[in-house]
Design a protein around this motif. Structure first.
Motif, mmCIF file in Angstrom:
data_model
loop_
_atom_site.group_PDB
_atom_site.id
_atom_site.type_symbol
_atom_site.label_atom_id
_atom_site.label_comp_id
_atom_site.label_asym_id
_atom_site.label_seq_id
_atom_site.Cartn_x
_atom_site.Cartn_y
_atom_site.Cartn_z
ATOM 1 N N THR A 1 0.810 -1.487 -0.142
ATOM 2 C CA THR A 1 0.007 0.332 -0.567
ATOM 3 C C THR A 1 1.075 1.274 -0.054
ATOM 4 O OG1 THR A 1 0.092 -0.043 2.368
ATOM 5 C CG2 THR A 1 -1.407 -1.323 1.256
ATOM 6 N N GLN A 2 1.986 0.852 -0.155
ATOM 7 C CA GLN A 2 3.328 2.017 0.042
ATOM 8 C C GLN A 2 2.677 3.009 -0.986
ATOM 9 O OE1 GLN A 2 6.722 1.007 1.482
ATOM 10 N NE2 GLN A 2 6.096 0.206 3.780
ATOM 11 N N ASP A 3 3.488 4.349 -1.411
ATOM 12 C CA ASP A 3 3.538 4.763 -2.455
ATOM 13 C C ASP A 3 4.642 5.259 -3.045
ATOM 14 O OD1 ASP A 3 0.156 4.973 -2.601
ATOM 15 O OD2 ASP A 3 -0.057 6.548 -1.882
ATOM 16 N N SER A 4 5.799 4.582 -2.915
ATOM 17 C CA SER A 4 7.040 4.973 -3.404
ATOM 18 C C SER A 4 7.275 4.333 -4.673
ATOM 19 C CB SER A 4 7.840 4.088 -2.296
ATOM 20 O OG SER A 4 7.814 2.843 -2.802
ATOM 21 N N ASP A 5 7.779 5.038 -5.326
ATOM 22 C CA ASP A 5 8.442 4.787 -6.529
ATOM 23 C C ASP A 5 10.144 4.116 -7.312
ATOM 24 O OD1 ASP A 5 5.769 5.661 -8.001
ATOM 25 O OD2 ASP A 5 6.838 7.894 -7.734
ATOM 26 N N GLU A 6 10.001 3.087 -6.438
ATOM 27 C CA GLU A 6 11.436 2.852 -6.240
ATOM 28 C C GLU A 6 11.322 1.762 -6.521
ATOM 29 O OE1 GLU A 6 12.685 1.912 -1.972
ATOM 30 O OE2 GLU A 6 12.082 3.590 -1.074
ATOM 31 N N VAL A 7 12.164 1.296 -7.410
ATOM 32 C CA VAL A 7 13.015 0.380 -8.337
ATOM 33 C C VAL A 7 12.673 -1.208 -7.450
ATOM 34 C CG1 VAL A 7 14.259 -0.902 -10.217
ATOM 35 C CG2 VAL A 7 14.165 1.880 -10.088
ATOM 36 N N LEU A 8 12.751 -1.910 -8.406
ATOM 37 C CA LEU A 8 12.375 -3.586 -7.149
ATOM 38 C C LEU A 8 13.747 -3.858 -7.964
ATOM 39 C CD1 LEU A 8 11.078 -5.654 -5.886
ATOM 40 C CD2 LEU A 8 10.056 -6.391 -7.435
ATOM 41 N N SER A 9 14.557 -4.362 -7.130
ATOM 42 C CA SER A 9 15.781 -4.664 -7.130
ATOM 43 C C SER A 9 16.226 -5.985 -7.058
ATOM 44 C CB SER A 9 17.020 -3.686 -6.656
ATOM 45 O OG SER A 9 16.089 -3.750 -5.495
#
Length: 133
Positions: A5-13
């Motif tokens: 539910t987080q709105d982070s735009d981090e790339v899945l690494s």
């Protein structure tokens, strides 16, 4: 399936290794199938020849030092000072003479080094040091 539910735009690494494993298994199967096919040789009838006896080599001289410090060439007792002279005479008879050096494990290393020096001074270059396994 869990959703974040987080709105982070981090790339899945994280690396997905499933396709890598699939490719490696396919390559393994290809090598297993093709390996037996690569061993086929061209059939050739080789000519027959007479067997040749190996070149006869003379027995080497065996320089021994026993646990009491006595020196021997083969089974003949020799004084340490005369070792070089005896080896020079043997080299004069046979320039390709081979020497095997063996010493009891209780012998002082200085005596072994002295024997090796005498062998070298006699001009003998083919030396083997005999040990137990």
């Amino acid at each position: 399936m869990a959703f974040s539910t987080q709105d982070s735009d981090e790339v899945l690494s994280e690396i997905n290794v499933t396709p890598l494993v699939d490719v490696m298994l396919v390559l393994l199967v290809v090598f297993i199938v093709t390996a037996p096919l690569l061993t086929n040789a061209i059939p050739i009838n080789l000519p027959k020849t007479e067997s040749v006896a190996p070149v006869e080599q003379k027995d080497p001289l065996v320089v021994s030092i026993d646990d009491k410090g006595a020196w021997f060439i083969n089974k003949d007792s020799v004084q340490p000072d005369l070792l070089e002279t005896n080896l020079e005479a043997a080299k004069a008879k046979n320039p390709d003479v081979r020497v095997q050096l063996q010493a009891d494990d209780g012998v002082n290393y200085g005596q072994v080094a002295k024997a090796m020096a005498s062998i070298e001074k006699a001009g003998i270059t083919k030396l083997s040091v005999i040990t137990k396994r």
